[in-house]
Design an enzyme around this catalytic site. Structure first.
Site, mmCIF file in Angstrom:
data_model
loop_
_atom_site.group_PDB
_atom_site.id
_atom_site.type_symbol
_atom_site.label_atom_id
_atom_site.label_comp_id
_atom_site.label_asym_id
_atom_site.label_seq_id
_atom_site.Cartn_x
_atom_site.Cartn_y
_atom_site.Cartn_z
ATOM 1 N N VAL A 496 0.606 -1.172 -0.107
ATOM 2 C CA VAL A 496 0.098 0.091 0.162
ATOM 3 C C VAL A 496 0.543 1.452 -0.233
ATOM 4 O O VAL A 496 0.643 2.617 -0.516
ATOM 5 C CB VAL A 496 -0.808 0.563 1.035
ATOM 6 C CG1 VAL A 496 -2.183 -1.063 1.174
ATOM 7 C CG2 VAL A 496 -0.216 -0.312 2.611
ATOM 8 N N GLY A 497 2.157 0.679 -0.129
ATOM 9 C CA GLY A 497 2.736 2.581 0.106
ATOM 10 C C GLY A 497 4.024 1.656 -0.148
ATOM 11 O O GLY A 497 4.569 0.768 0.481
ATOM 12 N N GLY A 499 7.882 4.100 1.847
ATOM 13 C CA GLY A 499 7.859 5.950 1.651
ATOM 14 C C GLY A 499 9.797 5.487 2.324
ATOM 15 O O GLY A 499 10.192 4.353 1.944
ATOM 16 N N ASP A 635 8.604 14.945 10.352
ATOM 17 C CA ASP A 635 9.002 14.664 9.349
ATOM 18 C C ASP A 635 7.350 15.453 9.263
ATOM 19 O O ASP A 635 6.735 14.019 8.134
ATOM 20 C CB ASP A 635 9.607 13.432 8.613
ATOM 21 C CG ASP A 635 9.054 13.385 7.564
ATOM 22 O OD1 ASP A 635 8.852 14.571 6.816
ATOM 23 O OD2 ASP A 635 9.485 11.945 6.990
#
Ligand SMILES: *[C@@H]1O[C@H](CO)[C@@H](O)[C@H](O)[C@H]1NC(C)=O
Ligand SMILES: *[C@@H]1O[C@H](CO)[C@@H](O)[C@H](O)[C@H]1NC(C)=O
Ligand SMILES: *[C@@H]1O[C@H](CO)[C@@H](O)[C@H](O)[C@H]1NC(C)=O
Ligand SMILES: *[C@@H]1O[C@H](CO)[C@@H](O)[C@H](O)[C@H]1NC(C)=O
Ligand SMILES: *[C@@H]1O[C@H](CO)[C@@H](O)[C@H](O)[C@H]1NC(C)=O
Ligand SMILES: *[C@@H]1O[C@H](CO)[C@@H](O)[C@H](O)[C@H]1NC(C)=O
Ligand SMILES: *[C@@H]1O[C@H](CO)[C@@H](O)[C@H](O)[C@H]1NC(C)=O
Ligand SMILES: *[C@@H]1O[C@H](CO)[C@@H](O)[C@H](O)[C@H]1NC(C)=O
Ligand SMILES: *[C@@H]1O[C@H](CO)[C@@H](O)[C@H](O)[C@H]1NC(C)=O
Ligand SMILES: *[C@@H]1O[C@H](CO)[C@@H](O)[C@H](O)[C@H]1NC(C)=O
Ligand SMILES: *[C@@H]1O[C@H](CO)[C@@H](O)[C@H](O)[C@H]1NC(C)=O
Ligand SMILES: *[C@@H]1O[C@H](CO)[C@@H](O)[C@H](O)[C@H]1NC(C)=O
Length: 809
Positions: A496-497, A499, A635
């Site tokens: 799903v991602g 990073g 962040d």
């Protein structure tokens, strides 16, 4: 609620459909006996049920989620009426005269009977959709709360009663809706002298005094079951029942450091936090315990004569002089002395044969406390106190509560230049004088509190390691095996991602919880260190932070298991179809499905944007100020703000930069990923990073939330001038041109021209202007930022940002 096991066991039955579910109970029904354990009274919508040991509970997903919110109890305290439940003759019935009574003993003696009046003759007993058990017009269980207050329930007596709520175990009391007490010792106040008014149907906890201030909210507008409960551990918590899973979620709690609750640990024990919501009670050096939770006693007695005793220093330990096991046993067991120095404090203690320890606070006022008994001990950096424990001189137990470690690490990927902590009180004063002369007062305060944070932080981690707490299962994050996670994520199939920290997979645990599993690349440090860091992340517990449930550390695999946040990240909603930013980010969001990336997302309305901004501000304020380990996020950007079903925001990726190795932190991709959000002092000067760097990033996100544009994308699109700088442009719009509506997202601008919306936008933009100040010390703290957004402090006009511009590499 351990005292009500019988009650809790019977609820599955109505769900299994075989049970007799009664909409009401009246004179027409046969007597209701404990043996009729399948018989329950159910509210019209089925959220609540009532049954034997006469109690009302909320219908949860399973027995552990089934919270008892009321039970028949003695009028003087919270003890349940249960002595005769086992008696086969006991029964609840409405008699001919309309009196509802619970009788026992075979002789019709009522052991419990609600108040009645002449008009209750034909009344029925019913459970309504607010969770109130109602008998006729005269009586309702809402008028006799025990440990729980439901939404819409008024506090009897307008909150002035000595006992507003009492924990089911009878140990803790909320007094006059304002103060939590253990016996007569107070340990927490509701909030700045206010008192609790009520819990509204939309989940807000209102305070009296002021203008009905709000102390907590799960921001839910939907109809959810919520409760405010004084739990058996002495903490007051607001719970919200998640509609889909029907599990309880803690959305607010009064006491963050559980160890400050009186009576948590037994005599001579020291309370140490473990995981997010549990504690461990350990014996101090030189002491041992007879039973697992009984008191600790000295292994050997000293005489106090000659040299057969010594003092062992324990840092950040404090004891109270208050009561202990029996609530009447109230001391005082502590005396406050006014010595000249540490040596004199020690001498005073040694002269008293009964003195078992003394506490000393370095710096400032040189507080010296002499203890004749060790009560309510706890470890916390916030105590700023060392306790010197008197033990026999031959004692050679190791002391885990010692020293500050030299190992200074930060959450941010930068090198730190820190002042060296002064050794002695005198030089402290001199150094302070010199530094104050050199720097602005705010700057000093910032640096000192940052140093304090480092002390706290590294101390806690050392503690956990030294005490071996990392191997205690209770409360901490759950450890998963690689195989378990492989099964949960269907062999890591659903990405799903991707990073900066690693790849994220969607999965489902055997108990059907949806999770996001983050596989970290290049984690530095060994397993114990990883464990310690993960424990700290798991302790961070806030409605607006993504919850971490567990981790995996098999061989060189390092994975983190988070709650799955369904709606993906904020950037997809803000920058969809315009703004030019979406493609510029170096990383994708964790929870977003790549196939959904292109989909048209709904446009967030102004109110939702405001709620998101406020939620994020509160979460960061919590990281900075409230949680024991003061953590910088480093962040903050829309990709790291995930959205729940109801668009409640959840900040993710906090504490993560600590886990990855140094090499990775400085790669270009990472810098590009956060470009546009990094504070000037970080990008250009490589100065020490403080919490104010997060404040800057938040300010940038806030402007983006209002404008719906990526800060750097906007620049390329609109002017292309090298000098163009979003904050400066926004400043001019607000304070020079006075055209705030130019800033607001053009896609929603048209719908918001009323005064209230303009005021909201103005508050958000002006708050952002303060956050985006060039000089870190000019920026408000995150707590203040949250207050500015709430509108509870006035926002003065900030200084115009100078022409600083983030370099394009
Ligand atoms: C309660 O219901 C169960 C089925 O769910 C049934 O087996 C049991 O006999 C019932 N007990 C009583 C006392 O009615
Ligand atoms: C009890 O039964 C009588 C006769 O059937 C009926 O008139 C009455 O309404 C019932 N009462 C309740 C409270 O249900
Ligand atoms: C009940 O819920 C708890 C946690 O809330 C979970 O650990 C347990 O497995 C659940 N039991 C069932 C039967 O669903
Ligand atoms: C009824 O029984 C209870 C105990 O079962 C006893 O305490 C009480 O005295 C009895 N009352 C009368 C009037 O006999
Ligand atoms: C349930 O009863 C309580 C107390 O009588 C009352 O305050 C509340 O409004 C009622 N709720 C509903 C949904 O009827
Ligand atoms: C009796 O019930 C009526 C409503 O039917 C209520 O107005 C009154 O206050 C009640 N009296 C007492 C003493 O509770
Ligand atoms: C809760 O307090 C608010 C503010 O005073 C008031 O408007 C509301 O009626 C109260 N609700 C209950 C159930 O007392
Ligand atoms: C409440 O507590 C105070 C002091 O503890 C006591 O004087 C007072 O009588 C109490 N009031 C009630 C109604 O119990
Ligand atoms: C609670 O408030 C009272 C009065 O406002 C104050 O004296 C007391 O120290 C406070 N207690 C705590 C635990 O904050
Ligand atoms: C306390 O005693 C129990 C057994 O009686 C022991 O297992 C435990 O480790 C002891 N705890 C401490 C902190 O000494
Ligand atoms: C302390 O230990 C005694 C004996 O084991 C126990 O009865 C008591 O409940 C304990 N008290 C607390 C506050 O845990
Ligand atoms: C220390 O003294 C206390 C009472 O003075 C006694 O109960 C205890 O047993 C003694 N402990 C040891 C280890 O001798």
């Amino acid at each position: 609620m351990a005292s009500l096991p019988f009650l809790c066991l019977i609820l599955l039955v109505p769900l299994l459909a075989a049970a007799q579910r009664m909409p009401s109970f009246s004179a027409n029904d046969t007597a209701w006996r404990p043996a009729d354990s399948n018989r329950t009274l159910v509210s019209p919508q089925g959220d609540f049920a009532a049954g034997y040991r006469f109690a009302v509970w909320v219908v949860g997903a399973n027995s552990t989620d089934r919270a008892v919110i009321w039970y028949a109890h003695k009028s003087a305290d919270s003890s349940p009426i249960d002595a005769v439940v086992a008696d086969g003759t006991s029964a609840l019935a409405v008699d001919a005269s309309g009196r509802l009574a619970w009788t026992a003993g075979g002789n019709n003696t009522a052991i419990w009977s609600p108040a009645m009046n002449s008009s209750t003759g034909t009344a029925v007993l019913q459970l309504n959709d607010s969770g109130s058990l109602v008998y006729g017009a005269a009586w309702s269980s809402f008028s006799e709360p025990i440990n729980t207050l439901m939404a819409g329930q008024a506090i009897p007596g307008g909150g002035s009663a000595n006992r507003t709520l009492q924990s089911a175990n009878g140990r803790y009391t909320l007094v006059k809706s304002a103060t939590l007490q253990y016996g007569n010792l107070m340990y927490a106040n509701i909030s700045g002298g206010g008192s609790l008014l009520n819990l509204t149907n939309d989940g807000k906890l209102l305070l009296s005094g002021g203008n009905g201030q709000l102390i907590a909210s799960d921001q839910g507008t939907s109809k959810r079951v919520r409760r405010l409960t004084l739990d058996d551990d002495g903490n007051l918590r607001l719970y919200s029942l998640l509609p889909k899973t029907r599990r309880w979620n803690v959305v607010w709690q009064l006491v963050q450091e559980l160890c400050t609750i009186r009576g948590t640990c037994n005599a001579s024990r020291i309370c140490v936090p473990v995981g997010a919501d549990s504690v461990s009670c350990v014996c101090p050096p030189g002491y041992r315990n007879a039973t697992a939770d009984g008191p600790c006693a000295p292994k050997q007695n000293y005489t106090g004569r000659g040299n057969d005793d010594k003092f062992v220093r324990m840092d950040f330990i404090s004891f109270s002089g208050g009561a202990l096991n029996t609530l009447s046993d109230s001391g005082p067991w502590m005396k406050k002395q006014t010595p000249q120095n540490l040596a004199e404090c020690e001498r005073i203690c040694r002269q008293d044969a009964g003195c078992v320890a003394f506490g000393y606070k370095f710096g400032g006022d040189r507080t010296c406390l002499q203890y004749n008994r060790l009560v309510d001990g706890y470890w916390s950096p916030a105590t700023e106190m060392s306790t010197y424990l008197r033990v026999v001189s031959s004692d050679n137990d190791s002391n885990p509560f010692t020293g500050m470690t030299d190992m200074i690490q930060t959450v941010c990927p930068v090198r730190l230049a820190l002042p060296v902590p002064p050794k002695q009180a005198k030089t402290t004063i001199r150094n302070v004088a010199i530094i104050t002369a050199l720097f602005a007062v705010e700057l000093l305060a910032g640096v000192l509190s940052f140093w304090a944070f480092l002390r706290k932080y590294s101390q806690y981690r050392e503690m956990a390691r030294t005490l071996g707490l990392e191997y205690l299962p209770a409360g901490g994050p759950r450890r998963f095996s690689h195989a378990e996670l492989k099964a949960a994520t269907k062999d890591f199939s659903d990405v799903v991602g991707r990073g900066a920290y690693g790849t994220v997979y969607r999965g489902e645990l055997p108990d059907r919880r949806a999770v996001a599993v983050k596989q970290l690349h290049s984690v530095g440090g060994g397993e114990a260190e990883f464990w310690a860091e993960v424990t700290i992340i798991a302790r961070m517990h806030h409605l607006n932070l993504v919850r971490m449930w567990g981790f995996c550390a098999d061989r060189d695999q390092r994975m983190l298991v988070y709650e799955y946040v369904p709606n993906g990240s904020l950037d997809k909603y803000l920058f969809a179809g315009g703004g030019g930013g979406a493609a510029a980010a170096g990383e994708e969001n964790d929870n977003s499905s790549s196939s959904e990336q292109q989909q048209q997302q709904p446009l967030l309305d102004l109110h939702t944007r405001y709620r998101i901004a406020l939620g994020v501000a509160r979460a960061i304020a919590y990281l900075h100020e409230e949680c024991l380990e003061w953590v910088l996020h480093c962040d903050i950007k829309p990709e790291n703000i995930l959205l729940e079903d109801d668009f409640c925001p959840k900040v993710s990726d906090f504490g993560l930069s600590k886990l990855t190795s140094k090499r990775d932190k400085v790669t270009m991709s990472r810098i590009r990923g956060t470009r546009g959000y990094m504070a000037p002092e970080w990008v250009i000067h490589r100065e020490p990073i403080t919490a104010k760097a997060d404040v800057y990033s938040f300010g940038m996100v806030l402007l983006e939330i209002v404008s719906g544009r990526r800060n750097y994308g906007f620049r390329q699109e609109s002017v292309g001038s090298e000098d163009w700088y979003f904050p400066k442009w926004a400043y001019e719009k607000v304070y020079v041109e006075r055209r705030i509506d130019d800033i607001i997202d053009p896609r929603i601008a048209a719908s918001y021209d009323d005064a209230a919306s303009v005021a909201t936008v103005e508050r958000m933009v002006k708050t952002a202007m303060w956050c985006l100040q060039d000089r870190a010390e000019m920026r408000p703290s995150m707590g203040k930022v949250a207050k500015m957004l709430e509108g509870s402090v006035e926002i003065t006009d900030p200084v115009k940002p100078t022409i600083f511009c983030v370099q394009d590499d």
